[in-house]
Design a protein around this motif. Structure first.
Motif, PDB file in Angstrom:
ATOM      1  N   GLU A 170      47.452  38.844  25.313  1.00 28.44           N
ATOM      2  CA  GLU A 170      46.537  39.693  26.058  1.00 28.44           C
ATOM      3  C   GLU A 170      45.632  38.844  26.939  1.00 28.44           C
ATOM      4  O   GLU A 170      45.210  37.754  26.556  1.00 28.44           O
ATOM      5  CB  GLU A 170      45.699  40.551  25.106  1.00 28.44           C
ATOM      6  CG  GLU A 170      46.541  41.482  24.232  1.00 28.44           C
ATOM      7  CD  GLU A 170      45.709  42.201  23.196  1.00 28.44           C
ATOM      8  OE1 GLU A 170      44.468  41.979  23.163  1.00 28.44           O
ATOM      9  OE2 GLU A 170      46.275  42.993  22.420  1.00 28.44           O
ATOM     10  N   SER A 171      45.318  39.373  28.123  1.00 27.88           N
ATOM     11  CA  SER A 171      44.480  38.660  29.087  1.00 27.88           C
ATOM     12  C   SER A 171      43.027  39.119  28.984  1.00 27.88           C
ATOM     13  O   SER A 171      42.707  40.113  28.316  1.00 27.88           O
ATOM     14  CB  SER A 171      44.996  38.893  30.509  1.00 27.88           C
ATOM     15  OG  SER A 171      44.654  40.202  30.948  1.00 27.88           O
ATOM     16  N   ASN A 172      42.149  38.409  29.698  1.00 30.21           N
ATOM     17  CA  ASN A 172      40.756  38.819  29.821  1.00 30.21           C
ATOM     18  C   ASN A 172      40.639  39.902  30.891  1.00 30.21           C
ATOM     19  O   ASN A 172      41.621  40.282  31.531  1.00 30.21           O
ATOM     20  CB  ASN A 172      39.888  37.610  30.188  1.00 30.21           C
ATOM     21  CG  ASN A 172      40.336  36.993  31.505  1.00 30.21           C
ATOM     22  OD1 ASN A 172      41.518  37.025  31.845  1.00 30.21           O
ATOM     23  ND2 ASN A 172      39.407  36.410  32.250  1.00 30.21           N
ATOM     24  N   TRP A 173      39.424  40.400  31.077  1.00 30.99           N
ATOM     25  CA  TRP A 173      39.196  41.396  32.129  1.00 30.99           C
ATOM     26  C   TRP A 173      39.269  40.710  33.484  1.00 30.99           C
ATOM     27  O   TRP A 173      38.680  39.657  33.706  1.00 30.99           O
ATOM     28  CB  TRP A 173      37.839  42.075  31.950  1.00 30.99           C
ATOM     29  CG  TRP A 173      37.798  42.974  30.746  1.00 30.99           C
ATOM     30  CD1 TRP A 173      37.183  42.725  29.563  1.00 30.99           C
ATOM     31  CD2 TRP A 173      38.398  44.266  30.624  1.00 30.99           C
ATOM     32  NE1 TRP A 173      37.352  43.779  28.696  1.00 30.99           N
ATOM     33  CE2 TRP A 173      38.098  44.746  29.326  1.00 30.99           C
ATOM     34  CE3 TRP A 173      39.151  45.067  31.471  1.00 30.99           C
ATOM     35  CZ2 TRP A 173      38.528  45.977  28.868  1.00 30.99           C
ATOM     36  CZ3 TRP A 173      39.578  46.298  31.024  1.00 30.99           C
ATOM     37  CH2 TRP A 173      39.270  46.750  29.739  1.00 30.99           C
ATOM     38  N   LEU A 174      40.000  41.323  34.412  1.00 32.91           N
ATOM     39  CA  LEU A 174      40.215  40.747  35.733  1.00 32.91           C
ATOM     40  C   LEU A 174      39.767  41.731  36.807  1.00 32.91           C
ATOM     41  O   LEU A 174      39.920  42.948  36.656  1.00 32.91           O
ATOM     42  CB  LEU A 174      41.703  40.425  35.942  1.00 32.91           C
ATOM     43  CG  LEU A 174      42.362  39.516  34.901  1.00 32.91           C
ATOM     44  CD1 LEU A 174      43.871  39.503  35.102  1.00 32.91           C
ATOM     45  CD2 LEU A 174      41.800  38.106  34.997  1.00 32.91           C
ATOM     46  N   THR A 175      39.226  41.181  37.889  1.00 37.86           N
ATOM     47  CA  THR A 175      38.872  42.001  39.040  1.00 37.86           C
ATOM     48  C   THR A 175      40.047  42.010  39.997  1.00 37.86           C
ATOM     49  O   THR A 175      40.393  40.978  40.595  1.00 37.86           O
ATOM     50  CB  THR A 175      37.620  41.455  39.748  1.00 37.86           C
ATOM     51  OG1 THR A 175      36.518  41.434  38.823  1.00 37.86           O
ATOM     52  CG2 THR A 175      37.252  42.321  40.947  1.00 37.86           C
ATOM     53  N   VAL A 176      40.689  43.135  40.137  1.00 34.39           N
ATOM     54  CA  VAL A 176      41.861  43.279  40.992  1.00 34.39           C
ATOM     55  C   VAL A 176      41.403  43.682  42.385  1.00 34.39           C
ATOM     56  O   VAL A 176      40.594  44.607  42.545  1.00 34.39           O
ATOM     57  CB  VAL A 176      42.841  44.316  40.427  1.00 34.39           C
ATOM     58  CG1 VAL A 176      44.085  44.422  41.303  1.00 34.39           C
ATOM     59  CG2 VAL A 176      43.224  43.946  38.996  1.00 34.39           C
ATOM     60  N   GLU A 177      41.914  42.974  43.373  1.00 37.99           N
ATOM     61  CA  GLU A 177      41.514  43.239  44.751  1.00 37.99           C
ATOM     62  C   GLU A 177      41.813  44.689  45.138  1.00 37.99           C
ATOM     63  O   GLU A 177      42.911  45.188  44.923  1.00 37.99           O
ATOM     64  CB  GLU A 177      42.258  42.284  45.691  1.00 37.99           C
ATOM     65  CG  GLU A 177      41.836  42.426  47.149  1.00 37.99           C
ATOM     66  CD  GLU A 177      42.558  41.448  48.053  1.00 37.99           C
ATOM     67  OE1 GLU A 177      42.324  41.500  49.270  1.00 37.99           O
ATOM     68  OE2 GLU A 177      43.359  40.642  47.526  1.00 37.99           O
ATOM     69  N   GLY A 178      40.789  45.335  45.713  1.00 34.87           N
ATOM     70  CA  GLY A 178      40.945  46.708  46.164  1.00 34.87           C
ATOM     71  C   GLY A 178      40.761  47.754  45.083  1.00 34.87           C
ATOM     72  O   GLY A 178      40.895  48.951  45.357  1.00 34.87           O
ATOM     73  N   GLN A 179      40.462  47.324  43.858  1.00 33.23           N
ATOM     74  CA  GLN A 179      40.293  48.265  42.755  1.00 33.23           C
ATOM     75  C   GLN A 179      38.829  48.295  42.310  1.00 33.23           C
ATOM     76  O   GLN A 179      38.207  47.241  42.137  1.00 33.23           O
ATOM     77  CB  GLN A 179      41.186  47.872  41.576  1.00 33.23           C
ATOM     78  CG  GLN A 179      42.664  47.892  41.894  1.00 33.23           C
ATOM     79  CD  GLN A 179      43.168  49.280  42.222  1.00 33.23           C
ATOM     80  OE1 GLN A 179      42.681  50.282  41.684  1.00 33.23           O
ATOM     81  NE2 GLN A 179      44.147  49.354  43.132  1.00 33.23           N
ATOM     82  N   PRO A 180      38.261  49.470  42.091  1.00 31.49           N
ATOM     83  CA  PRO A 180      36.841  49.548  41.710  1.00 31.49           C
ATOM     84  C   PRO A 180      36.578  49.121  40.276  1.00 31.49           C
ATOM     85  O   PRO A 180      35.456  48.731  39.937  1.00 31.49           O
ATOM     86  CB  PRO A 180      36.518  51.035  41.911  1.00 31.49           C
ATOM     87  CG  PRO A 180      37.830  51.736  41.727  1.00 31.49           C
ATOM     88  CD  PRO A 180      38.866  50.796  42.261  1.00 31.49           C
ATOM     89  N   LEU A 181      37.590  49.198  39.419  1.00 35.95           N
ATOM     90  CA  LEU A 181      37.411  48.874  38.008  1.00 35.95           C
ATOM     91  C   LEU A 181      38.213  47.630  37.631  1.00 35.95           C
ATOM     92  O   LEU A 181      39.298  47.395  38.169  1.00 35.95           O
ATOM     93  CB  LEU A 181      37.858  50.044  37.127  1.00 35.95           C
ATOM     94  CG  LEU A 181      37.111  51.370  37.324  1.00 35.95           C
ATOM     95  CD1 LEU A 181      37.749  52.462  36.467  1.00 35.95           C
ATOM     96  CD2 LEU A 181      35.629  51.220  36.985  1.00 35.95           C
ATOM     97  N   ALA A 182      37.650  46.854  36.728  1.00 38.64           N
ATOM     98  CA  ALA A 182      38.355  45.682  36.221  1.00 38.64           C
ATOM     99  C   ALA A 182      39.519  46.130  35.323  1.00 38.64           C
ATOM    100  O   ALA A 182      39.498  47.238  34.761  1.00 38.64           O
ATOM    101  CB  ALA A 182      37.408  44.774  35.455  1.00 38.64           C
ATOM    102  N   SER A 183      40.512  45.251  35.189  1.00 39.00           N
ATOM    103  CA  SER A 183      41.687  45.569  34.366  1.00 39.00           C
ATOM    104  C   SER A 183      42.025  44.376  33.490  1.00 39.00           C
ATOM    105  O   SER A 183      41.676  43.232  33.784  1.00 39.00           O
ATOM    106  CB  SER A 183      42.898  45.902  35.248  1.00 39.00           C
ATOM    107  OG  SER A 183      42.669  47.058  36.023  1.00 39.00           O
ATOM    108  N   ARG A 184      42.706  44.663  32.405  1.00 36.08           N
ATOM    109  CA  ARG A 184      43.294  43.608  31.584  1.00 36.08           C
ATOM    110  C   ARG A 184      44.725  44.002  31.262  1.00 36.08           C
ATOM    111  O   ARG A 184      45.097  45.175  31.356  1.00 36.08           O
ATOM    112  CB  ARG A 184      42.494  43.345  30.311  1.00 36.08           C
ATOM    113  CG  ARG A 184      42.419  44.507  29.334  1.00 36.08           C
ATOM    114  CD  ARG A 184      41.743  44.071  28.047  1.00 36.08           C
ATOM    115  NE  ARG A 184      41.588  45.161  27.099  1.00 36.08           N
ATOM    116  CZ  ARG A 184      41.209  44.998  25.832  1.00 36.08           C
ATOM    117  NH1 ARG A 184      40.943  43.783  25.382  1.00 36.08           N
ATOM    118  NH2 ARG A 184      41.101  46.035  25.024  1.00 36.08           N
TER     119      ARG A 184
END
Length: 350
Positions: free
Chosen positions: A140-154
Protein backbone atom coordinates in the motif's frame (compact mmCIF):
# COMPACT_ATOMS: atom_id res chain seq x y z
CA UNK A 1 67.45 -12.07 -17.12
CA UNK A 2 67.14 -12.60 -20.88
CA UNK A 3 70.45 -14.51 -21.00
CA UNK A 4 69.38 -16.90 -18.23
CA UNK A 5 66.10 -17.60 -20.04
CA UNK A 6 67.96 -18.51 -23.25
CA UNK A 7 70.24 -20.84 -21.30
CA UNK A 8 67.26 -22.59 -19.73
CA UNK A 9 65.66 -23.21 -23.12
CA UNK A 10 68.93 -24.57 -24.51
CA UNK A 11 69.40 -26.94 -21.53
CA UNK A 12 65.82 -28.21 -21.87
CA UNK A 13 66.33 -28.88 -25.56
CA UNK A 14 69.56 -30.77 -24.92
CA UNK A 15 67.87 -32.89 -22.24
CA UNK A 16 65.10 -33.96 -24.59
CA UNK A 17 67.48 -34.71 -27.42
CA UNK A 18 69.82 -36.77 -25.23
CA UNK A 19 67.20 -38.87 -23.44
CA UNK A 20 64.97 -39.53 -26.46
CA UNK A 21 61.18 -39.98 -26.63
CA UNK A 22 61.31 -43.30 -24.77
CA UNK A 23 61.86 -41.50 -21.46
CA UNK A 24 58.59 -39.65 -22.01
CA UNK A 25 56.22 -42.23 -23.57
CA UNK A 26 57.80 -45.67 -23.05
CA UNK A 27 56.97 -48.32 -20.45
CA UNK A 28 59.30 -46.57 -18.00
CA UNK A 29 58.42 -43.05 -19.15
CA UNK A 30 56.42 -40.33 -17.49
CA UNK A 31 53.32 -40.81 -19.69
CA UNK A 32 53.35 -44.58 -20.00
CA UNK A 33 50.34 -46.63 -21.13
CA UNK A 34 48.47 -47.83 -18.00
CA UNK A 35 45.41 -49.33 -19.72
CA UNK A 36 46.55 -52.92 -18.98
CA UNK A 37 47.43 -52.38 -15.29
CA UNK A 38 44.18 -54.00 -14.13
CA UNK A 39 45.51 -57.40 -15.27
CA UNK A 40 48.23 -57.20 -12.61
CA UNK A 41 45.76 -56.65 -9.77
CA UNK A 42 46.20 -59.00 -6.82
CA UNK A 43 43.16 -60.50 -5.10
CA UNK A 44 43.01 -59.53 -1.45
CA UNK A 45 41.22 -61.43 1.32
CA UNK A 46 37.72 -60.37 2.35
CA UNK A 47 37.44 -57.83 5.14
CA UNK A 48 36.58 -59.44 8.47
CA UNK A 49 34.55 -57.22 10.79
CA UNK A 50 35.40 -57.15 14.49
CA UNK A 51 33.19 -59.14 16.82
CA UNK A 52 29.96 -57.39 17.75
CA UNK A 53 29.91 -55.23 14.58
CA UNK A 54 26.77 -55.44 12.47
CA UNK A 55 27.16 -55.71 8.71
CA UNK A 56 24.74 -53.49 6.81
CA UNK A 57 24.38 -54.10 3.06
CA UNK A 58 24.81 -51.15 0.70
CA UNK A 59 21.60 -49.52 -0.45
CA UNK A 60 20.42 -46.38 -2.18
CA UNK A 61 20.56 -43.31 0.04
CA UNK A 62 17.48 -41.78 -1.63
CA UNK A 63 14.91 -44.48 -2.28
CA UNK A 64 12.59 -43.82 -5.22
CA UNK A 65 9.02 -44.22 -3.90
CA UNK A 66 6.33 -46.10 -5.73
CA UNK A 67 4.00 -43.85 -7.74
CA UNK A 68 0.31 -44.59 -7.86
CA UNK A 69 -0.65 -42.86 -11.10
CA UNK A 70 -4.38 -43.18 -11.54
CA UNK A 71 -4.13 -41.82 -15.07
CA UNK A 72 -2.17 -44.85 -16.31
CA UNK A 73 -4.35 -47.28 -18.25
CA UNK A 74 -4.22 -50.94 -17.32
CA UNK A 75 -2.84 -53.44 -19.82
CA UNK A 76 -1.79 -52.47 -23.33
CA UNK A 77 -2.31 -48.85 -24.29
CA UNK A 78 -0.96 -46.19 -26.62
CA UNK A 79 1.28 -43.41 -25.32
CA UNK A 80 -0.80 -40.19 -25.38
CA UNK A 81 0.20 -37.44 -27.81
CA UNK A 82 1.90 -34.45 -26.14
CA UNK A 83 -0.03 -31.24 -25.67
CA UNK A 84 0.97 -28.75 -28.42
CA UNK A 85 3.46 -26.08 -27.44
CA UNK A 86 1.07 -23.41 -28.71
CA UNK A 87 -1.17 -23.98 -25.69
CA UNK A 88 -0.64 -21.50 -22.89
CA UNK A 89 -0.24 -17.80 -22.40
CA UNK A 90 1.93 -17.10 -25.43
CA UNK A 91 5.05 -14.96 -25.45
CA UNK A 92 3.61 -11.78 -23.89
CA UNK A 93 5.08 -11.05 -20.49
CA UNK A 94 2.31 -8.70 -19.33
CA UNK A 95 -1.29 -8.53 -20.56
CA UNK A 96 -4.14 -6.37 -19.28
CA UNK A 97 -7.38 -8.29 -18.81
CA UNK A 98 -10.87 -7.08 -18.02
CA UNK A 99 -14.10 -8.78 -16.98
CA UNK A 100 -17.04 -6.52 -16.22
CA UNK A 101 -15.83 -3.80 -13.85
CA UNK A 102 -12.75 -5.79 -12.79
CA UNK A 103 -9.39 -5.41 -14.50
CA UNK A 104 -5.98 -6.83 -13.71
CA UNK A 105 -2.56 -7.49 -15.22
CA UNK A 106 -1.66 -11.06 -16.12
CA UNK A 107 2.10 -11.48 -15.79
CA UNK A 108 4.17 -14.42 -17.04
CA UNK A 109 6.36 -14.35 -13.93
CA UNK A 110 6.11 -16.13 -10.60
CA UNK A 111 4.71 -14.06 -7.68
CA UNK A 112 8.14 -14.01 -6.05
CA UNK A 113 9.48 -12.10 -9.08
CA UNK A 114 6.58 -9.66 -9.31
CA UNK A 115 6.78 -8.52 -5.67
CA UNK A 116 10.22 -6.81 -5.82
CA UNK A 117 9.35 -5.26 -9.19
CA UNK A 118 6.24 -3.63 -7.70
CA UNK A 119 8.43 -2.27 -4.91
CA UNK A 120 10.86 -0.90 -7.52
CA UNK A 121 7.99 0.73 -9.41
CA UNK A 122 6.77 2.52 -6.29
CA UNK A 123 10.27 3.76 -5.50
CA UNK A 124 10.79 5.00 -9.07
CA UNK A 125 7.41 6.77 -8.99
CA UNK A 126 8.13 8.56 -5.71
CA UNK A 127 5.52 6.63 -3.72
CA UNK A 128 6.20 5.67 -0.14
CA UNK A 129 5.27 2.19 1.08
CA UNK A 130 3.22 2.53 4.28
CA UNK A 131 2.25 -1.15 4.50
CA UNK A 132 3.68 -4.29 2.93
CA UNK A 133 2.81 -7.93 3.56
CA UNK A 134 4.80 -10.20 1.26
CA UNK A 135 3.04 -13.37 2.39
CA UNK A 136 -0.37 -11.88 1.61
CA UNK A 137 0.96 -10.21 -1.55
CA UNK A 138 -0.30 -6.73 -0.56
CA UNK A 139 1.56 -3.41 -0.80
CA UNK A 140 0.00 0.00 0.00
CA UNK A 141 1.14 3.53 -0.82
CA UNK A 142 0.92 6.80 1.10
CA UNK A 143 -1.57 9.55 0.26
CA UNK A 144 -0.69 11.17 -3.06
CA UNK A 145 -1.79 14.40 -4.71
CA UNK A 146 -2.86 13.48 -8.23
CA UNK A 147 -2.62 16.24 -10.79
CA UNK A 148 -6.01 17.66 -11.69
CA UNK A 149 -7.78 15.91 -8.81
CA UNK A 150 -9.23 17.81 -5.82
CA UNK A 151 -8.75 14.91 -3.40
CA UNK A 152 -5.64 12.96 -2.50
CA UNK A 153 -5.53 9.24 -3.33
CA UNK A 154 -3.69 6.16 -2.20
CA UNK A 155 -3.26 2.85 -3.96
CA UNK A 156 -3.17 -0.81 -2.98
CA UNK A 157 -1.30 -3.32 -5.13
CA UNK A 158 -2.42 -6.91 -4.64
CA UNK A 159 -0.52 -9.83 -6.15
CA UNK A 160 -2.06 -13.29 -6.58
CA UNK A 161 -1.03 -16.58 -8.09
CA UNK A 162 -2.22 -16.86 -11.69
CA UNK A 163 -4.31 -19.71 -13.03
CA UNK A 164 -1.28 -21.31 -14.68
CA UNK A 165 1.98 -22.16 -12.91
CA UNK A 166 4.68 -19.46 -12.97
CA UNK A 167 2.16 -16.69 -13.65
CA UNK A 168 0.84 -13.89 -11.45
CA UNK A 169 -2.07 -11.50 -11.35
CA UNK A 170 -1.72 -7.89 -10.21
CA UNK A 171 -4.77 -5.91 -9.05
CA UNK A 172 -4.81 -2.18 -8.26
CA UNK A 173 -7.29 -0.61 -5.81
CA UNK A 174 -7.65 3.17 -5.45
CA UNK A 175 -9.07 5.15 -2.52
CA UNK A 176 -9.86 8.87 -2.17
CA UNK A 177 -9.15 10.83 1.02
CA UNK A 178 -12.64 11.85 2.05
CA UNK A 179 -12.76 12.63 5.75
CA UNK A 180 -11.87 9.82 8.12
CA UNK A 181 -10.76 6.78 6.14
CA UNK A 182 -10.18 3.54 8.02
CA UNK A 183 -10.73 0.68 5.56
CA UNK A 184 -10.20 0.07 1.88
CA UNK A 185 -13.35 0.10 -0.27
CA UNK A 186 -14.51 -2.99 -2.12
CA UNK A 187 -14.05 -1.15 -5.44
CA UNK A 188 -11.97 1.85 -6.44
CA UNK A 189 -13.46 5.28 -5.70
CA UNK A 190 -12.13 6.48 -9.06
CA UNK A 191 -11.90 3.56 -11.55
CA UNK A 192 -10.12 5.76 -14.10
CA UNK A 193 -7.27 6.49 -11.68
CA UNK A 194 -6.96 2.80 -10.83
CA UNK A 195 -6.91 1.87 -14.53
CA UNK A 196 -4.24 4.48 -15.28
CA UNK A 197 -2.08 3.22 -12.42
CA UNK A 198 -2.53 -0.37 -13.61
CA UNK A 199 -1.41 0.56 -17.12
CA UNK A 200 1.64 2.38 -15.75
CA UNK A 201 2.82 -0.48 -13.55
CA UNK A 202 2.08 -3.02 -16.30
CA UNK A 203 4.37 -1.11 -18.66
CA UNK A 204 7.06 -0.94 -15.97
CA UNK A 205 6.86 -4.70 -15.41
CA UNK A 206 7.01 -5.42 -19.13
CA UNK A 207 10.13 -3.24 -19.52
CA UNK A 208 11.96 -4.78 -16.54
CA UNK A 209 10.86 -8.43 -16.75
CA UNK A 210 14.28 -9.64 -17.93
CA UNK A 211 15.98 -8.37 -14.77
CA UNK A 212 13.35 -9.40 -12.23
CA UNK A 213 14.83 -10.49 -8.85
CA UNK A 214 13.05 -12.95 -6.58
CA UNK A 215 11.46 -12.46 -3.16
CA UNK A 216 11.52 -15.81 -1.36
CA UNK A 217 9.02 -14.61 1.26
CA UNK A 218 6.49 -13.63 -1.39
CA UNK A 219 7.22 -16.84 -3.33
CA UNK A 220 6.46 -18.95 -0.26
CA UNK A 221 3.50 -16.88 0.91
CA UNK A 222 1.68 -16.64 -2.41
CA UNK A 223 0.73 -20.07 -3.74
CA UNK A 224 2.86 -21.01 -6.77
CA UNK A 225 1.16 -24.20 -7.91
CA UNK A 226 -1.49 -22.59 -10.09
CA UNK A 227 -5.26 -22.57 -9.77
CA UNK A 228 -6.03 -25.35 -12.24
CA UNK A 229 -5.31 -29.08 -12.11
CA UNK A 230 -6.47 -32.30 -13.74
CA UNK A 231 -8.00 -34.81 -11.36
CA UNK A 232 -9.91 -38.08 -11.41
CA UNK A 233 -13.20 -38.69 -9.65
CA UNK A 234 -13.77 -41.81 -7.52
CA UNK A 235 -16.00 -43.31 -10.22
CA UNK A 236 -13.22 -42.99 -12.82
CA UNK A 237 -14.01 -39.95 -14.99
CA UNK A 238 -11.44 -37.19 -15.50
CA UNK A 239 -12.11 -33.50 -14.84
CA UNK A 240 -10.38 -30.14 -14.46
CA UNK A 241 -10.50 -28.41 -11.09
CA UNK A 242 -10.44 -24.61 -11.43
CA UNK A 243 -10.12 -22.23 -8.46
CA UNK A 244 -12.10 -19.29 -9.87
CA UNK A 245 -15.58 -17.86 -9.28
CA UNK A 246 -18.19 -18.82 -11.85
CA UNK A 247 -18.32 -15.56 -13.82
CA UNK A 248 -14.61 -15.52 -14.53
CA UNK A 249 -14.40 -19.29 -15.00
CA UNK A 250 -17.18 -19.15 -17.60
CA UNK A 251 -15.47 -16.37 -19.58
CA UNK A 252 -12.01 -18.00 -19.31
CA UNK A 253 -13.35 -21.35 -20.47
CA UNK A 254 -15.00 -19.76 -23.51
CA UNK A 255 -11.73 -18.09 -24.57
CA UNK A 256 -9.79 -21.30 -23.96
CA UNK A 257 -12.13 -23.33 -26.18
CA UNK A 258 -11.69 -20.88 -29.05
CA UNK A 259 -7.89 -20.98 -28.63
CA UNK A 260 -8.01 -24.78 -28.63
CA UNK A 261 -9.23 -25.10 -32.24
CA UNK A 262 -12.89 -25.54 -31.31
CA UNK A 263 -15.94 -23.71 -32.61
CA UNK A 264 -18.57 -22.86 -30.01
CA UNK A 265 -21.85 -23.77 -31.68
CA UNK A 266 -24.09 -23.02 -28.69
CA UNK A 267 -23.91 -22.18 -25.01
CA UNK A 268 -26.15 -22.28 -21.96
CA UNK A 269 -24.71 -20.08 -19.23
CA UNK A 270 -27.43 -20.86 -16.69
CA UNK A 271 -26.45 -24.54 -16.85
CA UNK A 272 -22.72 -23.90 -17.39
CA UNK A 273 -22.67 -25.73 -20.73
CA UNK A 274 -20.72 -25.11 -23.93
CA UNK A 275 -21.48 -27.01 -27.14
CA UNK A 276 -18.41 -27.20 -29.35
CA UNK A 277 -17.25 -28.72 -32.61
CA UNK A 278 -13.70 -29.33 -33.74
CA UNK A 279 -12.63 -26.87 -36.45
CA UNK A 280 -11.76 -28.88 -39.56
CA UNK A 281 -9.16 -26.29 -40.56
CA UNK A 282 -7.11 -27.40 -37.59
CA UNK A 283 -6.36 -30.73 -39.30
CA UNK A 284 -5.08 -29.29 -42.60
CA UNK A 285 -1.48 -29.50 -41.40
CA UNK A 286 -0.90 -33.25 -41.52
CA UNK A 287 2.42 -32.90 -39.70
CA UNK A 288 0.88 -30.87 -36.89
CA UNK A 289 -0.31 -32.03 -33.50
CA UNK A 290 -3.96 -32.10 -34.51
CA UNK A 291 -3.13 -34.20 -37.55
CA UNK A 292 -1.66 -36.81 -35.21
CA UNK A 293 -4.46 -36.45 -32.68
CA UNK A 294 -7.23 -37.38 -35.09
CA UNK A 295 -5.46 -40.33 -36.68
CA UNK A 296 -7.62 -43.31 -35.82
CA UNK A 297 -11.04 -44.48 -36.97
CA UNK A 298 -12.58 -43.67 -33.59
CA UNK A 299 -11.06 -40.19 -33.58
CA UNK A 300 -12.30 -39.38 -37.05
CA UNK A 301 -15.88 -39.91 -35.93
CA UNK A 302 -15.52 -36.90 -33.63
CA UNK A 303 -14.95 -34.48 -36.53
CA UNK A 304 -18.68 -34.11 -37.16
CA UNK A 305 -19.77 -34.67 -33.58
CA UNK A 306 -20.81 -32.02 -31.09
CA UNK A 307 -18.91 -32.20 -27.81
CA UNK A 308 -20.39 -30.86 -24.58
CA UNK A 309 -18.25 -29.09 -21.98
CA UNK A 310 -19.77 -28.78 -18.51
CA UNK A 311 -18.76 -26.12 -15.97
CA UNK A 312 -20.11 -26.93 -12.53
CA UNK A 313 -19.59 -25.13 -9.21
CA UNK A 314 -18.61 -27.03 -6.06
CA UNK A 315 -20.31 -26.11 -2.76
CA UNK A 316 -17.55 -23.60 -1.96
CA UNK A 317 -18.77 -21.40 -4.81
CA UNK A 318 -15.24 -20.44 -5.89
CA UNK A 319 -14.15 -23.84 -7.22
CA UNK A 320 -15.33 -25.17 -10.58
CA UNK A 321 -15.10 -28.52 -12.32
CA UNK A 322 -14.82 -28.91 -16.09
CA UNK A 323 -15.76 -32.12 -17.92
CA UNK A 324 -16.18 -33.01 -21.59
CA UNK A 325 -18.10 -35.70 -23.47
CA UNK A 326 -19.83 -36.20 -26.85
CA UNK A 327 -23.42 -35.02 -27.06
CA UNK A 328 -24.25 -38.38 -28.63
CA UNK A 329 -23.43 -40.83 -25.83
CA UNK A 330 -23.17 -43.70 -28.36
CA UNK A 331 -19.99 -42.18 -29.88
CA UNK A 332 -16.80 -43.96 -28.69
CA UNK A 333 -15.07 -41.68 -26.18
CA UNK A 334 -12.55 -43.23 -23.79
CA UNK A 335 -10.78 -41.83 -20.75
CA UNK A 336 -7.57 -41.16 -22.69
CA UNK A 337 -9.44 -39.01 -25.22
CA UNK A 338 -11.04 -36.98 -22.44
CA UNK A 339 -7.65 -36.45 -20.80
CA UNK A 340 -6.08 -35.26 -24.06
CA UNK A 341 -8.86 -32.77 -24.78
CA UNK A 342 -8.93 -31.48 -21.20
CA UNK A 343 -5.14 -31.07 -21.27
CA UNK A 344 -5.41 -28.92 -24.37
CA UNK A 345 -8.16 -26.77 -22.81
CA UNK A 346 -6.25 -26.56 -19.53
CA UNK A 347 -3.23 -24.97 -21.19
CA UNK A 348 -5.33 -22.12 -22.56
CA UNK A 349 -7.28 -21.10 -19.45
CA UNK A 350 -6.08 -17.98 -17.65
Amino acid sequence: MQVNRVKAILVGGLLLSSTGCGAILGDQGVFRDSSEDYKKAVETPSVILPAGTESVPLRDIYVIPEIDDKFLSQGDFEVPKPVPLSAGNGTEVVRLQKLGDDSWALISLAPGQVWPQVRNFMAASGMQIVHADARAGVMESNWLTVEGQPLASRFQFRMEQGVQRETSELHVLQMQQTGTVSAWPAKSDDPDQAAEMLRAIAQFLADSADSAPVSMIAEQGIAASGKISMQEAPNGYTFLRLELPFNRAWASLGRALEKSSFEITDRDRSNGTYYIRFLEGGAEDEDGWWGDFWDSADDETLFDEVLVVFLKALPTGTTMTITIQPQDVSVPFGKRKAQELLSLIKGNIN
